[in-house]
Design an enzyme around this catalytic site. Structure first.
Site, short mmCIF file in Angstrom:
data_model
loop_
_atom_site.label_atom_id
_atom_site.label_comp_id
_atom_site.label_asym_id
_atom_site.label_seq_id
_atom_site.Cartn_x
_atom_site.Cartn_y
_atom_site.Cartn_z
N GLU A 14 -4.53 3.53 -8.69
CA GLU A 14 -5.79 4.14 -8.22
C GLU A 14 -6.05 5.48 -8.90
OE1 GLU A 14 -6.31 4.27 -3.96
OE2 GLU A 14 -7.93 5.74 -4.13
N HIS B 22 0.83 -1.21 0.00
CA HIS B 22 0.00 0.00 0.00
C HIS B 22 0.87 1.26 0.00
CE1 HIS B 22 -2.68 2.93 2.30
NE2 HIS B 22 -3.39 2.66 1.22
N ARG B 23 0.81 2.01 -1.10
CA ARG B 23 1.68 3.19 -1.31
C ARG B 23 3.15 2.77 -1.28
NH1 ARG B 23 -1.57 7.47 2.72
NH2 ARG B 23 -3.62 6.56 2.38
N HIS C 165 -0.54 10.31 -2.91
CA HIS C 165 -1.87 9.97 -2.38
C HIS C 165 -2.81 11.15 -2.33
CE1 HIS C 165 -5.04 9.35 0.62
NE2 HIS C 165 -5.13 8.19 0.02
N ASP D 244 -1.16 5.48 -6.13
CA ASP D 244 -2.24 6.47 -6.20
C ASP D 244 -1.85 7.52 -7.23
OD1 ASP D 244 -4.19 6.00 -3.91
OD2 ASP D 244 -2.28 5.96 -2.82
N GLN E 241 -8.06 0.63 -9.74
CA GLN E 241 -9.02 0.74 -8.65
C GLN E 241 -9.43 2.20 -8.51
OE1 GLN E 241 -7.15 0.49 -4.77
NE2 GLN E 241 -5.18 1.13 -5.63
N GLU F 155 1.08 -0.62 -4.98
CA GLU F 155 -0.08 0.26 -5.16
C GLU F 155 0.41 1.66 -5.52
OE1 GLU F 155 -3.87 2.57 -3.52
OE2 GLU F 155 -2.05 2.43 -2.33
O1 G3P Z 1 -6.81 0.90 -2.47
C1 G3P Z 1 -6.70 0.76 -1.15
C2 G3P Z 1 -6.39 2.07 -0.56
O2 G3P Z 1 -5.37 2.64 -1.30
C3 G3P Z 1 -7.57 2.98 -0.53
O3 G3P Z 1 -7.37 3.99 0.33
O4 G3P Z 1 -6.92 6.31 0.77
O5 G3P Z 1 -5.09 4.68 0.95
O6 G3P Z 1 -5.94 5.33 -1.26
P1 G3P Z 1 -6.28 5.13 0.17
MG MG Z 2 -4.87 4.14 -2.66
#
Ligand code: G3P
Ligand code: MG
Length: 267
Positions: A125, A15-16, A58, A45, A162, A43
């Site tokens: 994302e 995540h990130r 993000h 964003d 996503q 991941e």
């Molecule tokens: O995709 C999972 C997560 O990335 C969603 O929340 O705010 O961390 O982008 P956020």
């Molecule tokens: Mg995200």
């Protein structure tokens, strides 16, 4: 074919990047997640600069994770490249502070994919088209340049897209129905979602990304019966990882992919 998933059952999404250990959305966090830990997906964003470049960040604003201020969309890529996206992490997480993080740049999506290529998988994302008109077209152009389109469905391709924005996903679906899509939902969504709503989402999305706090054994079973791959976010505690794996999720987003790796190899 995509990077082989180590355990097909439990997809490990950094995540990130491995953002528990290094400043999110920098090469330090991605390197840690991809090379050191071997997470299945990085991941990313997306935000879009004033001059139309997709960058990995993000927040819509620069303030939290860089030494800049204001909205990304009011800055050019050249301006954002001057910023330090690493020092904040050293202040907030002194236990993982590292001098090398000082001055870390905000990467573009193109730079991320150039660095890891087809050895990595990308869980990208998009944000709302209201905020960033043209983001979906720009994303498809970058993916096309890197030969990452038409790679196959979920778990067989290099790229998943996503979004919390169903408008963005519907647009992606219209523009290119080959890219597997995952509908993210905010915390609390599952308490009011009807089966009809979930089935409607399944008409364009292969996967479902709820807040992990929304999932119960029962609603996980319902989501699976509808045919979704289920990837809850953001799961950082061992006991939650174990519980969610027991429910039957297909993977998680985590800031600590090394921990999920260990949990998923138990038994
Ligand atoms: O995709 C999972 C997560 O990335 C969603 O929340 O705010 O961390 O982008 P956020
Ligand atoms: Mg995200």
């Amino acid at each position: 074919n995509a990077k082989t998933l180590k355990h097909e059952e439990f997809m490990n999404v950094a995540h990130r990047g491995a953002s528990g250990y290094a400043p999110e959305h920098t090469f330090f966090a991605y390197d840690k997640g991809h090379y050191e830990i071997g997470a299945d997906y990085i991941e990313v964003d997306l935000q879009m600069t004033k001059d139309g470049h997709l960058i990995a960040l993000h927040d819509e604003k620069l303030d939290r994770t860089t030494n800049g201020t204001g909205l990304v969309k009011d800055h050019t890529l050249a301006e954002i490249k001057q910023l330090d996206a690493g020092s904040w992490f050293n202040e907030k997480y002194p236990e993982y502070a590292n001098e090398a993080y000082v001055g870390a740049q905000v990467p573009t999506l193109d730079e991320v994919i150039s660095r890891y290529g087809k050895n990595a998988n990308y869980y990208i994302e998009t944000k709302s088209p209201d905020v960033y008109p043209g983001m979906e077209e720009a994303l498809l152009a970058v993916l096309d340049q890197h030969g990452l389109l038409k790679e196959g469905r979920l778990k067989q391709g290099h790229v998943l897209v996503q979004s919390f924005s169903n408008e963005s996903l519907l647009k992606m679906h219209q523009l290119n129905s080959d890219v597997p899509l995952v509908q993210l939902t905010s915390k609390g969504f599952m308490s009011s979602a009807t089966e009809a709503t979930l089935r409607q989402i399944k008409t364009y999305a292969d996967g479902f990304g709820p807040s992990f706090q929304d999932l119960t054994k029962e609603n996980t079973a319902l989501l699976k019966s509808i045919g979704f791959e289920i990837h809850p976010y953001t799961v950082n505690k061992e006991e939650d990882m174990r519980r969610l794996n027991d429910y039957g999720v297909d993977g998680v987003f985590t800031n600590y992919p090394d921990v999920y790796e260990r949990i998923s190899n138990e038994k």
